[in-house]
Design an enzyme around this catalytic site. Structure first.
Site, short mmCIF file in Angstrom:
data_model
loop_
_atom_site.label_atom_id
_atom_site.label_comp_id
_atom_site.label_asym_id
_atom_site.label_seq_id
_atom_site.Cartn_x
_atom_site.Cartn_y
_atom_site.Cartn_z
N TYR A 26 0.85 -1.19 0.00
CA TYR A 26 0.00 0.00 0.00
C TYR A 26 0.89 1.24 0.00
CZ TYR A 26 -3.62 -3.32 1.53
OH TYR A 26 -4.47 -4.39 1.64
N HIS B 20 0.40 -12.18 1.30
CA HIS B 20 -0.59 -11.41 0.54
C HIS B 20 -1.22 -12.23 -0.60
CE1 HIS B 20 -1.50 -6.89 -0.14
NE2 HIS B 20 -2.55 -7.62 -0.37
N SER C 106 -13.02 -5.72 1.31
CA SER C 106 -14.03 -5.19 0.37
C SER C 106 -15.42 -5.76 0.64
CB SER C 106 -13.61 -5.47 -1.07
OG SER C 106 -12.40 -4.84 -1.39
N PRO C 107 -15.87 -5.76 1.91
CA PRO C 107 -17.20 -6.30 2.20
C PRO C 107 -18.32 -5.43 1.64
CG PRO C 107 -16.31 -5.21 4.14
CD PRO C 107 -15.20 -5.25 3.13
N LEU C 108 -17.97 -4.23 1.17
CA LEU C 108 -18.96 -3.35 0.55
C LEU C 108 -18.74 -3.27 -0.97
CD1 LEU C 108 -19.00 -0.46 3.18
CD2 LEU C 108 -20.62 -2.36 2.92
N GLY C 109 -18.09 -4.31 -1.51
CA GLY C 109 -17.90 -4.34 -2.96
C GLY C 109 -17.07 -3.18 -3.47
N ARG C 110 -16.03 -2.83 -2.72
CA ARG C 110 -15.16 -1.68 -3.05
C ARG C 110 -15.98 -0.40 -3.17
NH1 ARG C 110 -10.30 -4.10 -4.16
NH2 ARG C 110 -10.43 -6.23 -4.96
N PHE D 109 -19.10 -0.12 -4.17
CA PHE D 109 -20.20 -0.15 -5.13
C PHE D 109 -21.54 -0.44 -4.47
CE2 PHE D 109 -22.76 -1.37 -8.73
CZ PHE D 109 -22.26 -0.61 -9.78
N GLY E 173 -24.03 2.29 -3.11
CA GLY E 173 -24.86 3.11 -3.98
C GLY E 173 -24.28 4.49 -4.25
#
Length: 318
Positions: free
Chosen positions: A56, A125, A204-208, A210, A213
Protein backbone atom coordinates in the site's frame (compact mmCIF):
# COMPACT_ATOMS: atom_id res chain seq x y z
CA UNK A 1 -17.99 -3.18 20.38
CA UNK A 2 -18.34 -6.92 20.69
CA UNK A 3 -15.27 -9.11 20.17
CA UNK A 4 -14.84 -12.13 17.94
CA UNK A 5 -12.22 -14.86 17.86
CA UNK A 6 -10.32 -15.82 14.74
CA UNK A 7 -7.92 -18.78 14.85
CA UNK A 8 -5.27 -19.54 17.43
CA UNK A 9 -7.00 -17.57 20.16
CA UNK A 10 -6.68 -14.25 18.29
CA UNK A 11 -9.45 -11.99 19.61
CA UNK A 12 -10.35 -8.79 17.77
CA UNK A 13 -13.27 -6.39 17.50
CA UNK A 14 -16.28 -7.60 15.54
CA UNK A 15 -15.38 -5.09 12.84
CA UNK A 16 -11.88 -4.09 11.75
CA UNK A 17 -10.54 -1.25 9.64
CA UNK A 18 -8.93 -1.76 6.24
CA UNK A 19 -6.31 0.95 5.79
CA UNK A 20 -5.47 0.63 2.08
CA UNK A 21 -7.38 3.73 1.03
CA UNK A 22 -5.56 6.16 3.30
CA UNK A 23 -2.41 5.91 1.17
CA UNK A 24 -4.16 6.77 -2.09
CA UNK A 25 -5.59 3.60 -3.66
CA UNK A 26 -8.94 5.28 -4.30
CA UNK A 27 -7.61 8.63 -5.42
CA UNK A 28 -5.82 11.27 -3.39
CA UNK A 29 -4.23 10.01 -0.19
CA UNK A 30 -5.04 11.39 3.24
CA UNK A 31 -2.73 13.73 5.07
CA UNK A 32 -1.03 12.20 8.08
CA UNK A 33 -3.14 14.44 10.32
CA UNK A 34 -6.38 13.20 8.76
CA UNK A 35 -5.17 9.60 8.96
CA UNK A 36 -4.40 10.11 12.65
CA UNK A 37 -7.91 11.45 13.25
CA UNK A 38 -9.54 8.61 11.32
CA UNK A 39 -7.68 5.79 13.04
CA UNK A 40 -8.12 7.35 16.47
CA UNK A 41 -11.85 7.69 15.81
CA UNK A 42 -11.92 3.99 14.88
CA UNK A 43 -10.10 3.10 18.10
CA UNK A 44 -12.52 5.21 20.16
CA UNK A 45 -15.44 3.40 18.54
CA UNK A 46 -14.04 0.06 19.68
CA UNK A 47 -12.18 -1.15 16.59
CA UNK A 48 -9.06 -3.08 17.53
CA UNK A 49 -7.99 -4.63 14.20
CA UNK A 50 -6.05 -2.35 11.83
CA UNK A 51 -4.99 -3.83 8.49
CA UNK A 52 -2.28 -2.56 6.13
CA UNK A 53 0.44 -3.97 3.82
CA UNK A 54 3.86 -3.08 2.45
CA UNK A 55 2.37 -2.79 -1.06
CA UNK A 56 0.00 0.00 0.00
CA UNK A 57 1.74 3.10 -1.21
CA UNK A 58 4.00 1.15 -1.53
CA UNK A 59 5.40 1.46 1.99
CA UNK A 60 3.53 4.69 2.70
CA UNK A 61 0.53 2.85 4.12
CA UNK A 62 2.60 1.15 6.81
CA UNK A 63 4.32 4.40 7.72
CA UNK A 64 1.02 6.27 8.05
CA UNK A 65 -0.68 3.53 10.05
CA UNK A 66 2.33 3.16 12.33
CA UNK A 67 2.33 6.85 13.18
CA UNK A 68 -1.46 6.98 13.60
CA UNK A 69 -1.77 4.08 16.03
CA UNK A 70 1.39 4.85 18.02
CA UNK A 71 -0.56 6.41 20.95
CA UNK A 72 -2.59 3.20 21.42
CA UNK A 73 -0.39 0.59 19.75
CA UNK A 74 -0.40 -1.86 22.66
CA UNK A 75 -4.19 -1.96 22.79
CA UNK A 76 -4.86 -3.00 19.18
CA UNK A 77 -4.05 -5.79 16.73
CA UNK A 78 -1.83 -4.64 13.88
CA UNK A 79 -1.89 -6.64 10.65
CA UNK A 80 0.33 -6.28 7.60
CA UNK A 81 1.30 -8.39 4.59
CA UNK A 82 4.24 -9.58 2.53
CA UNK A 83 4.43 -11.36 -0.80
CA UNK A 84 5.14 -8.95 -3.63
CA UNK A 85 8.41 -8.08 -5.34
CA UNK A 86 8.40 -4.29 -5.38
CA UNK A 87 10.57 -2.54 -7.98
CA UNK A 88 12.74 -0.02 -6.08
CA UNK A 89 12.76 2.38 -9.04
CA UNK A 90 9.10 2.41 -10.03
CA UNK A 91 7.60 1.47 -6.67
CA UNK A 92 5.31 -0.99 -8.42
CA UNK A 93 4.77 -4.68 -7.83
CA UNK A 94 6.81 -6.79 -10.20
CA UNK A 95 5.42 -10.25 -9.54
CA UNK A 96 5.36 -12.28 -6.34
CA UNK A 97 8.16 -13.11 -3.95
CA UNK A 98 7.61 -15.26 -0.88
CA UNK A 99 11.10 -16.69 -0.61
CA UNK A 100 11.99 -17.12 3.08
CA UNK A 101 14.94 -14.72 2.89
CA UNK A 102 12.68 -12.10 1.30
CA UNK A 103 10.03 -12.59 3.98
CA UNK A 104 12.64 -11.91 6.67
CA UNK A 105 13.80 -8.76 4.88
CA UNK A 106 10.26 -7.49 4.44
CA UNK A 107 9.37 -8.08 8.08
CA UNK A 108 12.41 -6.13 9.29
CA UNK A 109 11.48 -3.24 6.99
CA UNK A 110 7.82 -3.39 8.00
CA UNK A 111 8.71 -3.30 11.69
CA UNK A 112 10.74 -0.13 11.12
CA UNK A 113 7.99 1.55 9.12
CA UNK A 114 5.30 0.56 11.60
CA UNK A 115 7.42 1.68 14.55
CA UNK A 116 6.78 -1.50 16.50
CA UNK A 117 8.68 -4.45 17.92
CA UNK A 118 6.29 -7.07 16.63
CA UNK A 119 3.58 -7.58 14.01
CA UNK A 120 0.45 -9.09 15.52
CA UNK A 121 -0.91 -10.71 12.35
CA UNK A 122 1.34 -11.29 9.34
CA UNK A 123 -0.35 -12.35 6.10
CA UNK A 124 1.09 -13.83 2.95
CA UNK A 125 -0.59 -11.41 0.54
CA UNK A 126 -0.88 -13.89 -2.34
CA UNK A 127 0.19 -17.52 -2.73
CA UNK A 128 3.52 -17.70 -4.60
CA UNK A 129 3.45 -20.81 -6.78
CA UNK A 130 7.24 -20.64 -7.16
CA UNK A 131 7.84 -21.16 -3.44
CA UNK A 132 6.55 -24.19 -1.51
CA UNK A 133 3.97 -22.92 0.93
CA UNK A 134 5.60 -25.10 3.59
CA UNK A 135 8.72 -22.93 3.27
CA UNK A 136 6.62 -19.80 3.65
CA UNK A 137 4.87 -21.12 6.75
CA UNK A 138 8.21 -22.25 8.14
CA UNK A 139 9.70 -18.79 7.70
CA UNK A 140 6.77 -17.23 9.54
CA UNK A 141 7.01 -19.90 12.24
CA UNK A 142 10.63 -18.85 12.82
CA UNK A 143 9.61 -15.19 13.01
CA UNK A 144 6.97 -16.09 15.59
CA UNK A 145 9.58 -17.98 17.61
CA UNK A 146 11.82 -14.89 17.44
CA UNK A 147 9.02 -12.69 18.81
CA UNK A 148 8.73 -10.55 15.67
CA UNK A 149 5.32 -11.91 14.65
CA UNK A 150 2.46 -13.26 16.77
CA UNK A 151 0.00 -14.88 14.33
CA UNK A 152 0.18 -16.14 10.74
CA UNK A 153 -2.42 -15.32 8.11
CA UNK A 154 -2.96 -15.98 4.41
CA UNK A 155 -4.80 -13.95 1.79
CA UNK A 156 -6.77 -15.18 -1.25
CA UNK A 157 -5.38 -18.68 -0.73
CA UNK A 158 -6.80 -21.91 -2.13
CA UNK A 159 -7.83 -24.84 0.10
CA UNK A 160 -4.78 -26.99 -0.68
CA UNK A 161 -2.33 -24.18 0.10
CA UNK A 162 -4.16 -23.41 3.32
CA UNK A 163 -4.00 -27.02 4.47
CA UNK A 164 -0.32 -27.39 3.63
CA UNK A 165 0.65 -24.15 5.36
CA UNK A 166 -1.52 -24.86 8.40
CA UNK A 167 0.26 -28.20 8.92
CA UNK A 168 3.56 -26.34 9.38
CA UNK A 169 2.41 -23.20 11.20
CA UNK A 170 -1.23 -22.82 12.29
CA UNK A 171 -3.02 -20.17 10.26
CA UNK A 172 -5.07 -17.79 12.40
CA UNK A 173 -6.93 -15.94 9.67
CA UNK A 174 -7.68 -16.04 5.97
CA UNK A 175 -8.26 -12.70 4.30
CA UNK A 176 -10.33 -12.90 1.13
CA UNK A 177 -12.70 -10.70 -0.78
CA UNK A 178 -16.19 -11.54 0.44
CA UNK A 179 -19.40 -9.60 0.03
CA UNK A 180 -22.86 -9.90 -1.44
CA UNK A 181 -21.38 -9.69 -4.94
CA UNK A 182 -18.22 -11.78 -4.29
CA UNK A 183 -19.11 -15.16 -2.80
CA UNK A 184 -16.69 -17.52 -4.56
CA UNK A 185 -15.09 -18.69 -1.31
CA UNK A 186 -18.33 -20.26 -0.08
CA UNK A 187 -17.94 -23.43 -2.18
CA UNK A 188 -14.59 -24.77 -0.94
CA UNK A 189 -12.51 -22.20 0.90
CA UNK A 190 -14.95 -21.36 3.68
CA UNK A 191 -15.65 -25.01 4.60
CA UNK A 192 -11.89 -25.67 4.65
CA UNK A 193 -11.00 -22.89 7.05
CA UNK A 194 -13.91 -23.73 9.33
CA UNK A 195 -12.79 -27.33 9.47
CA UNK A 196 -9.31 -26.12 10.48
CA UNK A 197 -10.47 -23.48 12.96
CA UNK A 198 -9.25 -20.52 10.90
CA UNK A 199 -11.12 -17.21 11.05
CA UNK A 200 -12.26 -15.24 8.00
CA UNK A 201 -11.34 -11.58 7.49
CA UNK A 202 -13.32 -10.32 4.48
CA UNK A 203 -11.85 -7.38 2.63
CA UNK A 204 -14.03 -5.19 0.37
CA UNK A 205 -17.20 -6.30 2.20
CA UNK A 206 -18.96 -3.35 0.55
CA UNK A 207 -17.90 -4.34 -2.96
CA UNK A 208 -15.16 -1.68 -3.05
CA UNK A 209 -17.85 0.88 -2.32
CA UNK A 210 -20.20 -0.15 -5.13
CA UNK A 211 -22.79 -1.71 -2.83
CA UNK A 212 -23.15 1.56 -0.96
CA UNK A 213 -24.86 3.11 -3.98
CA UNK A 214 -22.44 6.05 -3.97
CA UNK A 215 -20.24 4.89 -6.88
CA UNK A 216 -21.40 5.68 -10.40
CA UNK A 217 -19.90 3.69 -13.31
CA UNK A 218 -17.71 5.70 -15.64
CA UNK A 219 -17.14 8.53 -13.14
CA UNK A 220 -14.12 7.25 -11.21
CA UNK A 221 -10.93 9.29 -11.32
CA UNK A 222 -8.04 8.02 -13.42
CA UNK A 223 -5.91 7.44 -10.31
CA UNK A 224 -8.64 5.30 -8.71
CA UNK A 225 -7.66 1.69 -9.41
CA UNK A 226 -11.32 0.64 -9.54
CA UNK A 227 -11.69 2.54 -12.82
CA UNK A 228 -10.09 -0.39 -14.66
CA UNK A 229 -11.93 -3.18 -12.85
CA UNK A 230 -14.49 -5.07 -15.00
CA UNK A 231 -17.44 -4.64 -12.63
CA UNK A 232 -17.00 -0.87 -12.61
CA UNK A 233 -16.90 -0.42 -16.38
CA UNK A 234 -19.83 1.59 -17.74
CA UNK A 235 -21.91 -1.23 -19.27
CA UNK A 236 -21.33 -3.75 -16.49
CA UNK A 237 -21.66 -1.08 -13.84
CA UNK A 238 -25.04 0.04 -15.14
CA UNK A 239 -26.29 -3.55 -14.99
CA UNK A 240 -24.94 -3.96 -11.45
CA UNK A 241 -26.62 -0.74 -10.35
CA UNK A 242 -29.96 -2.50 -10.66
CA UNK A 243 -28.85 -4.88 -7.90
CA UNK A 244 -27.69 -1.96 -5.78
CA UNK A 245 -31.07 -0.28 -6.19
CA UNK A 246 -32.83 -3.44 -5.02
CA UNK A 247 -30.55 -3.48 -1.97
CA UNK A 248 -31.31 0.20 -1.34
CA UNK A 249 -35.04 -0.48 -1.39
CA UNK A 250 -34.61 -3.18 1.25
CA UNK A 251 -32.40 -0.92 3.35
CA UNK A 252 -34.99 1.84 3.25
CA UNK A 253 -37.62 -0.53 4.60
CA UNK A 254 -35.19 -1.70 7.29
CA UNK A 255 -34.40 1.89 8.30
CA UNK A 256 -30.69 1.74 7.47
CA UNK A 257 -28.34 2.52 4.60
CA UNK A 258 -27.36 0.18 1.78
CA UNK A 259 -23.84 0.03 3.18
CA UNK A 260 -25.10 -0.99 6.60
CA UNK A 261 -27.33 -3.71 5.18
CA UNK A 262 -24.54 -5.12 3.00
CA UNK A 263 -22.07 -5.06 5.87
CA UNK A 264 -24.55 -6.57 8.33
CA UNK A 265 -25.10 -9.43 5.87
CA UNK A 266 -21.37 -10.22 5.97
CA UNK A 267 -21.29 -9.97 9.77
CA UNK A 268 -24.17 -12.46 9.98
CA UNK A 269 -22.24 -15.14 8.06
CA UNK A 270 -20.65 -16.44 11.26
CA UNK A 271 -19.05 -15.56 14.57
CA UNK A 272 -15.66 -16.34 13.00
CA UNK A 273 -16.08 -13.55 10.41
CA UNK A 274 -14.47 -10.13 10.96
CA UNK A 275 -14.86 -7.81 7.96
CA UNK A 276 -12.46 -4.90 7.45
CA UNK A 277 -14.27 -2.20 5.46
CA UNK A 278 -12.06 0.70 4.54
CA UNK A 279 -12.92 4.37 4.44
CA UNK A 280 -11.25 7.77 4.42
CA UNK A 281 -14.12 9.58 6.13
CA UNK A 282 -15.01 9.58 9.81
CA UNK A 283 -18.74 9.84 9.06
CA UNK A 284 -18.57 6.67 6.93
CA UNK A 285 -16.65 4.99 9.72
CA UNK A 286 -19.50 5.74 12.09
CA UNK A 287 -21.99 4.36 9.59
CA UNK A 288 -20.02 1.13 9.30
CA UNK A 289 -19.67 0.71 13.05
CA UNK A 290 -23.43 1.16 13.48
CA UNK A 291 -23.93 -1.78 11.09
CA UNK A 292 -22.34 -4.06 13.67
CA UNK A 293 -25.42 -3.58 15.85
CA UNK A 294 -27.92 -4.27 13.08
CA UNK A 295 -29.86 -7.48 13.67
CA UNK A 296 -31.03 -9.53 10.70
CA UNK A 297 -33.48 -12.42 10.81
CA UNK A 298 -33.29 -15.51 8.63
CA UNK A 299 -35.99 -13.96 6.47
CA UNK A 300 -34.01 -10.71 6.21
CA UNK A 301 -30.94 -12.61 5.03
CA UNK A 302 -32.96 -14.46 2.41
CA UNK A 303 -34.48 -11.22 1.12
CA UNK A 304 -31.05 -9.61 0.85
CA UNK A 305 -29.63 -12.54 -1.10
CA UNK A 306 -32.61 -12.50 -3.46
CA UNK A 307 -32.14 -8.77 -4.00
CA UNK A 308 -28.48 -9.25 -4.94
CA UNK A 309 -28.26 -12.69 -6.58
CA UNK A 310 -24.57 -13.32 -7.09
CA UNK A 311 -25.16 -15.09 -10.39
CA UNK A 312 -26.50 -11.84 -11.83
CA UNK A 313 -23.40 -9.78 -11.04
CA UNK A 314 -21.82 -8.61 -14.30
CA UNK A 315 -18.04 -8.58 -14.69
CA UNK A 316 -15.11 -10.34 -13.06
CA UNK A 317 -13.51 -9.18 -9.82
CA UNK A 318 -10.21 -8.34 -11.53
Amino acid sequence: MQMRELGGGLKVSKLGLGCMSISGAYGERLSQSDANDLLFAAYEKGITLFDTAEIYGPYLGEEMVGRAIAPFREKVVLATKFGFQIDPETGRANGLNSRPEHIREVVEASLRRLGTDSIDLLYQHRVDKDVPVEDVAGAVRDLIAAGKVRWFGMSEADPESIRRAHAVQPVAALQSEYSLWSRQIEAEVLPTIRELGIGLVPYSPLGRGFLTGTVQPGTLAADDFRANMPRFQTEAGQANLQLVQALADLASRKGCTSAQLALAWVLHQGEDVVPIPGTRRIERLGENVAASDLSLSTDDLALIERAVPVEQVVGDRY
